[in-house]
Motif scaffolding. Structure first.
Motif, PDB file in Angstrom:
ATOM      1  N   VAL A 318       4.998  -8.346  67.068  1.00 49.01           N
ATOM      2  CA  VAL A 318       4.212  -8.139  65.862  1.00 49.01           C
ATOM      3  C   VAL A 318       4.031  -9.467  65.138  1.00 49.01           C
ATOM      4  O   VAL A 318       5.017 -10.149  64.821  1.00 49.01           O
ATOM      5  CB  VAL A 318       4.886  -7.117  64.924  1.00 49.01           C
ATOM      6  CG1 VAL A 318       4.062  -6.935  63.645  1.00 49.01           C
ATOM      7  CG2 VAL A 318       5.075  -5.781  65.643  1.00 49.01           C
ATOM      8  N   CYS A 319       2.780  -9.843  64.887  1.00 51.27           N
ATOM      9  CA  CYS A 319       2.461 -11.072  64.174  1.00 51.27           C
ATOM     10  C   CYS A 319       1.770 -10.728  62.863  1.00 51.27           C
ATOM     11  O   CYS A 319       0.762 -10.013  62.865  1.00 51.27           O
ATOM     12  CB  CYS A 319       1.525 -11.959  64.994  1.00 51.27           C
ATOM     13  SG  CYS A 319       2.132 -12.381  66.638  1.00 51.27           S
ATOM     14  N   THR A 320       2.304 -11.212  61.754  1.00 56.18           N
ATOM     15  CA  THR A 320       1.660 -11.050  60.455  1.00 56.18           C
ATOM     16  C   THR A 320       1.555 -12.414  59.790  1.00 56.18           C
ATOM     17  O   THR A 320       2.241 -13.372  60.188  1.00 56.18           O
ATOM     18  CB  THR A 320       2.469 -10.110  59.543  1.00 56.18           C
ATOM     19  OG1 THR A 320       3.715 -10.735  59.184  1.00 56.18           O
ATOM     20  CG2 THR A 320       2.746  -8.775  60.240  1.00 56.18           C
ATOM     21  N   ARG A 321       0.735 -12.501  58.769  1.00 57.14           N
ATOM     22  CA  ARG A 321       0.601 -13.778  58.075  1.00 57.14           C
ATOM     23  C   ARG A 321       1.909 -14.178  57.411  1.00 57.14           C
ATOM     24  O   ARG A 321       2.225 -15.371  57.312  1.00 57.14           O
ATOM     25  CB  ARG A 321      -0.523 -13.692  57.038  1.00 57.14           C
ATOM     26  CG  ARG A 321      -1.908 -13.552  57.670  1.00 57.14           C
ATOM     27  CD  ARG A 321      -3.011 -13.537  56.633  1.00 57.14           C
ATOM     28  NE  ARG A 321      -4.321 -13.430  57.275  1.00 57.14           N
ATOM     29  CZ  ARG A 321      -5.472 -13.409  56.608  1.00 57.14           C
ATOM     30  NH1 ARG A 321      -5.478 -13.491  55.279  1.00 57.14           N
ATOM     31  NH2 ARG A 321      -6.618 -13.305  57.264  1.00 57.14           N
ATOM     32  N   GLU A 322       2.677 -13.197  56.970  1.00 56.66           N
ATOM     33  CA  GLU A 322       3.952 -13.467  56.334  1.00 56.66           C
ATOM     34  C   GLU A 322       5.021 -13.849  57.348  1.00 56.66           C
ATOM     35  O   GLU A 322       5.865 -14.713  57.077  1.00 56.66           O
ATOM     36  CB  GLU A 322       4.415 -12.231  55.544  1.00 56.66           C
ATOM     37  CG  GLU A 322       3.513 -11.847  54.376  1.00 56.66           C
ATOM     38  CD  GLU A 322       2.208 -11.189  54.801  1.00 56.66           C
ATOM     39  OE1 GLU A 322       1.279 -11.132  53.972  1.00 56.66           O
ATOM     40  OE2 GLU A 322       2.113 -10.737  55.969  1.00 56.66           O
ATOM     41  N   GLU A 323       4.978 -13.218  58.520  1.00 56.61           N
ATOM     42  CA  GLU A 323       5.928 -13.519  59.588  1.00 56.61           C
ATOM     43  C   GLU A 323       5.165 -13.633  60.905  1.00 56.61           C
ATOM     44  O   GLU A 323       5.080 -12.688  61.675  1.00 56.61           O
ATOM     45  CB  GLU A 323       6.987 -12.418  59.678  1.00 56.61           C
ATOM     46  CG  GLU A 323       7.859 -12.295  58.428  1.00 56.61           C
ATOM     47  CD  GLU A 323       8.953 -11.259  58.588  1.00 56.61           C
ATOM     48  OE1 GLU A 323       9.217 -10.837  59.729  1.00 56.61           O
ATOM     49  OE2 GLU A 323       9.532 -10.860  57.566  1.00 56.61           O
ATOM     50  N   PRO A 324       4.579 -14.811  61.164  1.00 56.20           N
ATOM     51  CA  PRO A 324       3.732 -14.975  62.346  1.00 56.20           C
ATOM     52  C   PRO A 324       4.463 -14.815  63.671  1.00 56.20           C
ATOM     53  O   PRO A 324       3.875 -14.434  64.668  1.00 56.20           O
ATOM     54  CB  PRO A 324       3.151 -16.378  62.183  1.00 56.20           C
ATOM     55  CG  PRO A 324       4.070 -17.075  61.239  1.00 56.20           C
ATOM     56  CD  PRO A 324       4.611 -16.015  60.335  1.00 56.20           C
ATOM     57  N   GLY A 325       5.771 -15.093  63.674  1.00 59.42           N
ATOM     58  CA  GLY A 325       6.563 -14.860  64.882  1.00 59.42           C
ATOM     59  C   GLY A 325       5.943 -15.462  66.132  1.00 59.42           C
ATOM     60  O   GLY A 325       5.718 -16.677  66.209  1.00 59.42           O
TER      61      GLY A 325
END
Length: 329
Positions: A318-325
Motif C-alpha cells: 500500500v502506497c499513500t502520500r503520507e506513507e509512500p512505502g
C-alpha cells in the motif's frame, strides 16, 4: 532442452557418460496469462525467467505465454487447449473469461495438474483447478475502500473502472470495495451506503485496454466535474503514462486539493512515477513477479502429489502520500 552441438556422436556419448546427465527434453510448466500486451503480466514473465535462472538443472522448464492481446478471450482458451493437448507437465492459468475457460476445462478434462495464477475461476468451477496463487483480490478491494474513506471520510460520488466483465479477480476487487464501503456483503452498487454513490454510466469496463481506460477517465471527468473519487480497480490507464498524464493534467488542481481523489491498483514502474508526480493518492500493489517466481515450484509440488494450500496469497503493498512505502522515490 539441452542440446549438444558440433560434436560427433561418439564425443557426445563420452560427454554424457562423463557427466552422468542424459540429454533429454525438459518437461514444460506452462504459465498462460490473459495477454502479452499487458505490462503487469511481463512481471510474471520476469518471475518465470528468474525461476529458470535459479534452477538450471531442473528437469522442468518454465514457459510463459498467452494471446497477443488481452481482449482475445477465445484465443486464450484455445491456447490452453493446445498446450494441454501437446502434453505440458502442468499448467497455471490466469483466465480472462472465467466461465469460458471453465467450460473448456470441463470439456477436455485434463489429466495434468491445473492451477490458476493472478485470476481465479468462478467459485462454482474451482474444482477444476488444484490451487490459486496470487492476490487476495477481495482484500485488495477492501484496501482501496479504506483509502477512499480515509481521504473522503464523508463519502461522495465515485466511479469504478473495471477491466473485463467476466474476470473473476477484477469482480472480486469491486465486490471488496463496495462491501467495505457499505459495511455489508453482497453490495451490487453503492447508492448512498457509507455516504458513497456510484454515478450514472459507471462502472466503466476497459476490456484491459490502456487507451480505452484513459478515454473513459477523460469522459467521466468532463461529464462529472464534481466527481469525488475515481477508483482504478486495475492499473490500465496508468500503463500508458503519456496518455494518463494528459488526462490527469486536466484535473491536477483538484487532485492537489483532494477535491478529487484517485486510488489505483498495482505498482508497476510507470504507476509509481505517476504516483510520485501526484497523479494518484494511493496505489494498492500486487506482487506479480512473486507469482511468476513461485508458480513453477507449486506446479512441481502438484505433479509430485504433495499437499498444497488453497489459496496461496502473495500479499499487497500500500502506497499513500503520507506513507509512500514501496513507492518512495
Amino acid at each position: 532442452m539441452r542440446y549438444v552441438s558440433q560434436l560427433t556422436a561418439a564425443a557426445a556419448l563420452l560427454a554424457i557418460a562423463a557427466t552422468g546427465v542424459q540429454a533429454q527434453e525438459k518437461k514444460t510448466l506452462a504459465i498462460v496469462v490473459k495477454g502479452l500486451d499487458n505490462p503487469f503480466f511481463e512481471q510474471i514473465n520476469l518471475g518465470c525467467q528468474d525461476w529458470a535462472a535459479n534452477n538450471p538443472d531442473s528437469e522442468y522448464e518454465c514457459l510463459y505465454t498467452g494471446p497477443a492481446s488481452s481482449t482475445d478471450e477465445a484465443g486464450q482458451v484455445q491456447l490452453v487447449d493446445d498446450l494441454i493437448t501437446k502434453g505440458v507437465a502442468a499448467i497455471a492459468i490466469s483466465p480472462s473469461n472465467a466461465p469460458a475457460m471453465a467450460n473448456r476445462l470441463r470439456a477436455i478434462a485434463p489429466q495434468i495438474p491445473v492451477m490458476t495464477v493472478d485470476a481465479d475461476l468462478g467459485e462454482a468451477d474451482r474444482d477444476l483447478r488444484q490451487t490459486y496463487l496470487g492476490t487476495d483480490n477481495y482484500l485488495m478491494g477492501v484496501k482501496m475502500a479504506e483509502q477512499a474513506r480515509r481521504l473522503k471520510p464523508d463519502g461522495g460520488t465515485v466511479c469504478l473502472q473495471l477491466g473485463n466483465v467476466a474476470a473473476d479477480n477484477i469482480n472480486a476487487r469491486a465486490a471488496g470495495f463496495r462491501d467495505a464501503i457499505a459495511g455489508a456483503e453482497g453490495t451490487d452498487r453503492l447508492n448512498g451506503e457509507g455516504g458513497w454513490t456510484e454515478i450514472e454510466g459507471c462502472p466503466v469496463f476497459t476490456n484491459d485496454q490502456a487507451d480505452l481506460a484513459n478515454q473513459q477517465m477523460a469522459d467521466v471527468f468532463t461529464a462529472n466535474p464534481d466527481l469525488d473519487a475515481f477508483i482504478l480497480i486495475g492499473g490500465w490507464a496508468q500503463f500508458a503514462p503519456q496518455a494518463y498524464a494528459q488526462v490527469t493534467d486536466q484535473v491536477m488542481d483538484k487532485l492537489d486539493s483532494n477535491e478529487l481523489i484517485i486510488v489505483a491498483g498495482d505498482t508497476l514502474p510507470p504507476q509509481v512515477q505517476a504516483f510520485n508526480e501526484g497523479r494518484s493518492h494511493a496505489q494498492i500493489g500486487q506482487r506479480p513477479f512473486e507469482m511468476g517466481q513461485r508458480a513453477p515450484d507449486v506446479m512441481i509440488q502438484l505433479i509430485n502429489g504433495e499437499a498444497v494450500d488453497d489459496p496461496l496469497y502473495t500479499g499487497l503493498d500500500v502506497c499513500t502520500r503520507e506513507e509512500p512505502g514501496f513507492c518512495a522515490q
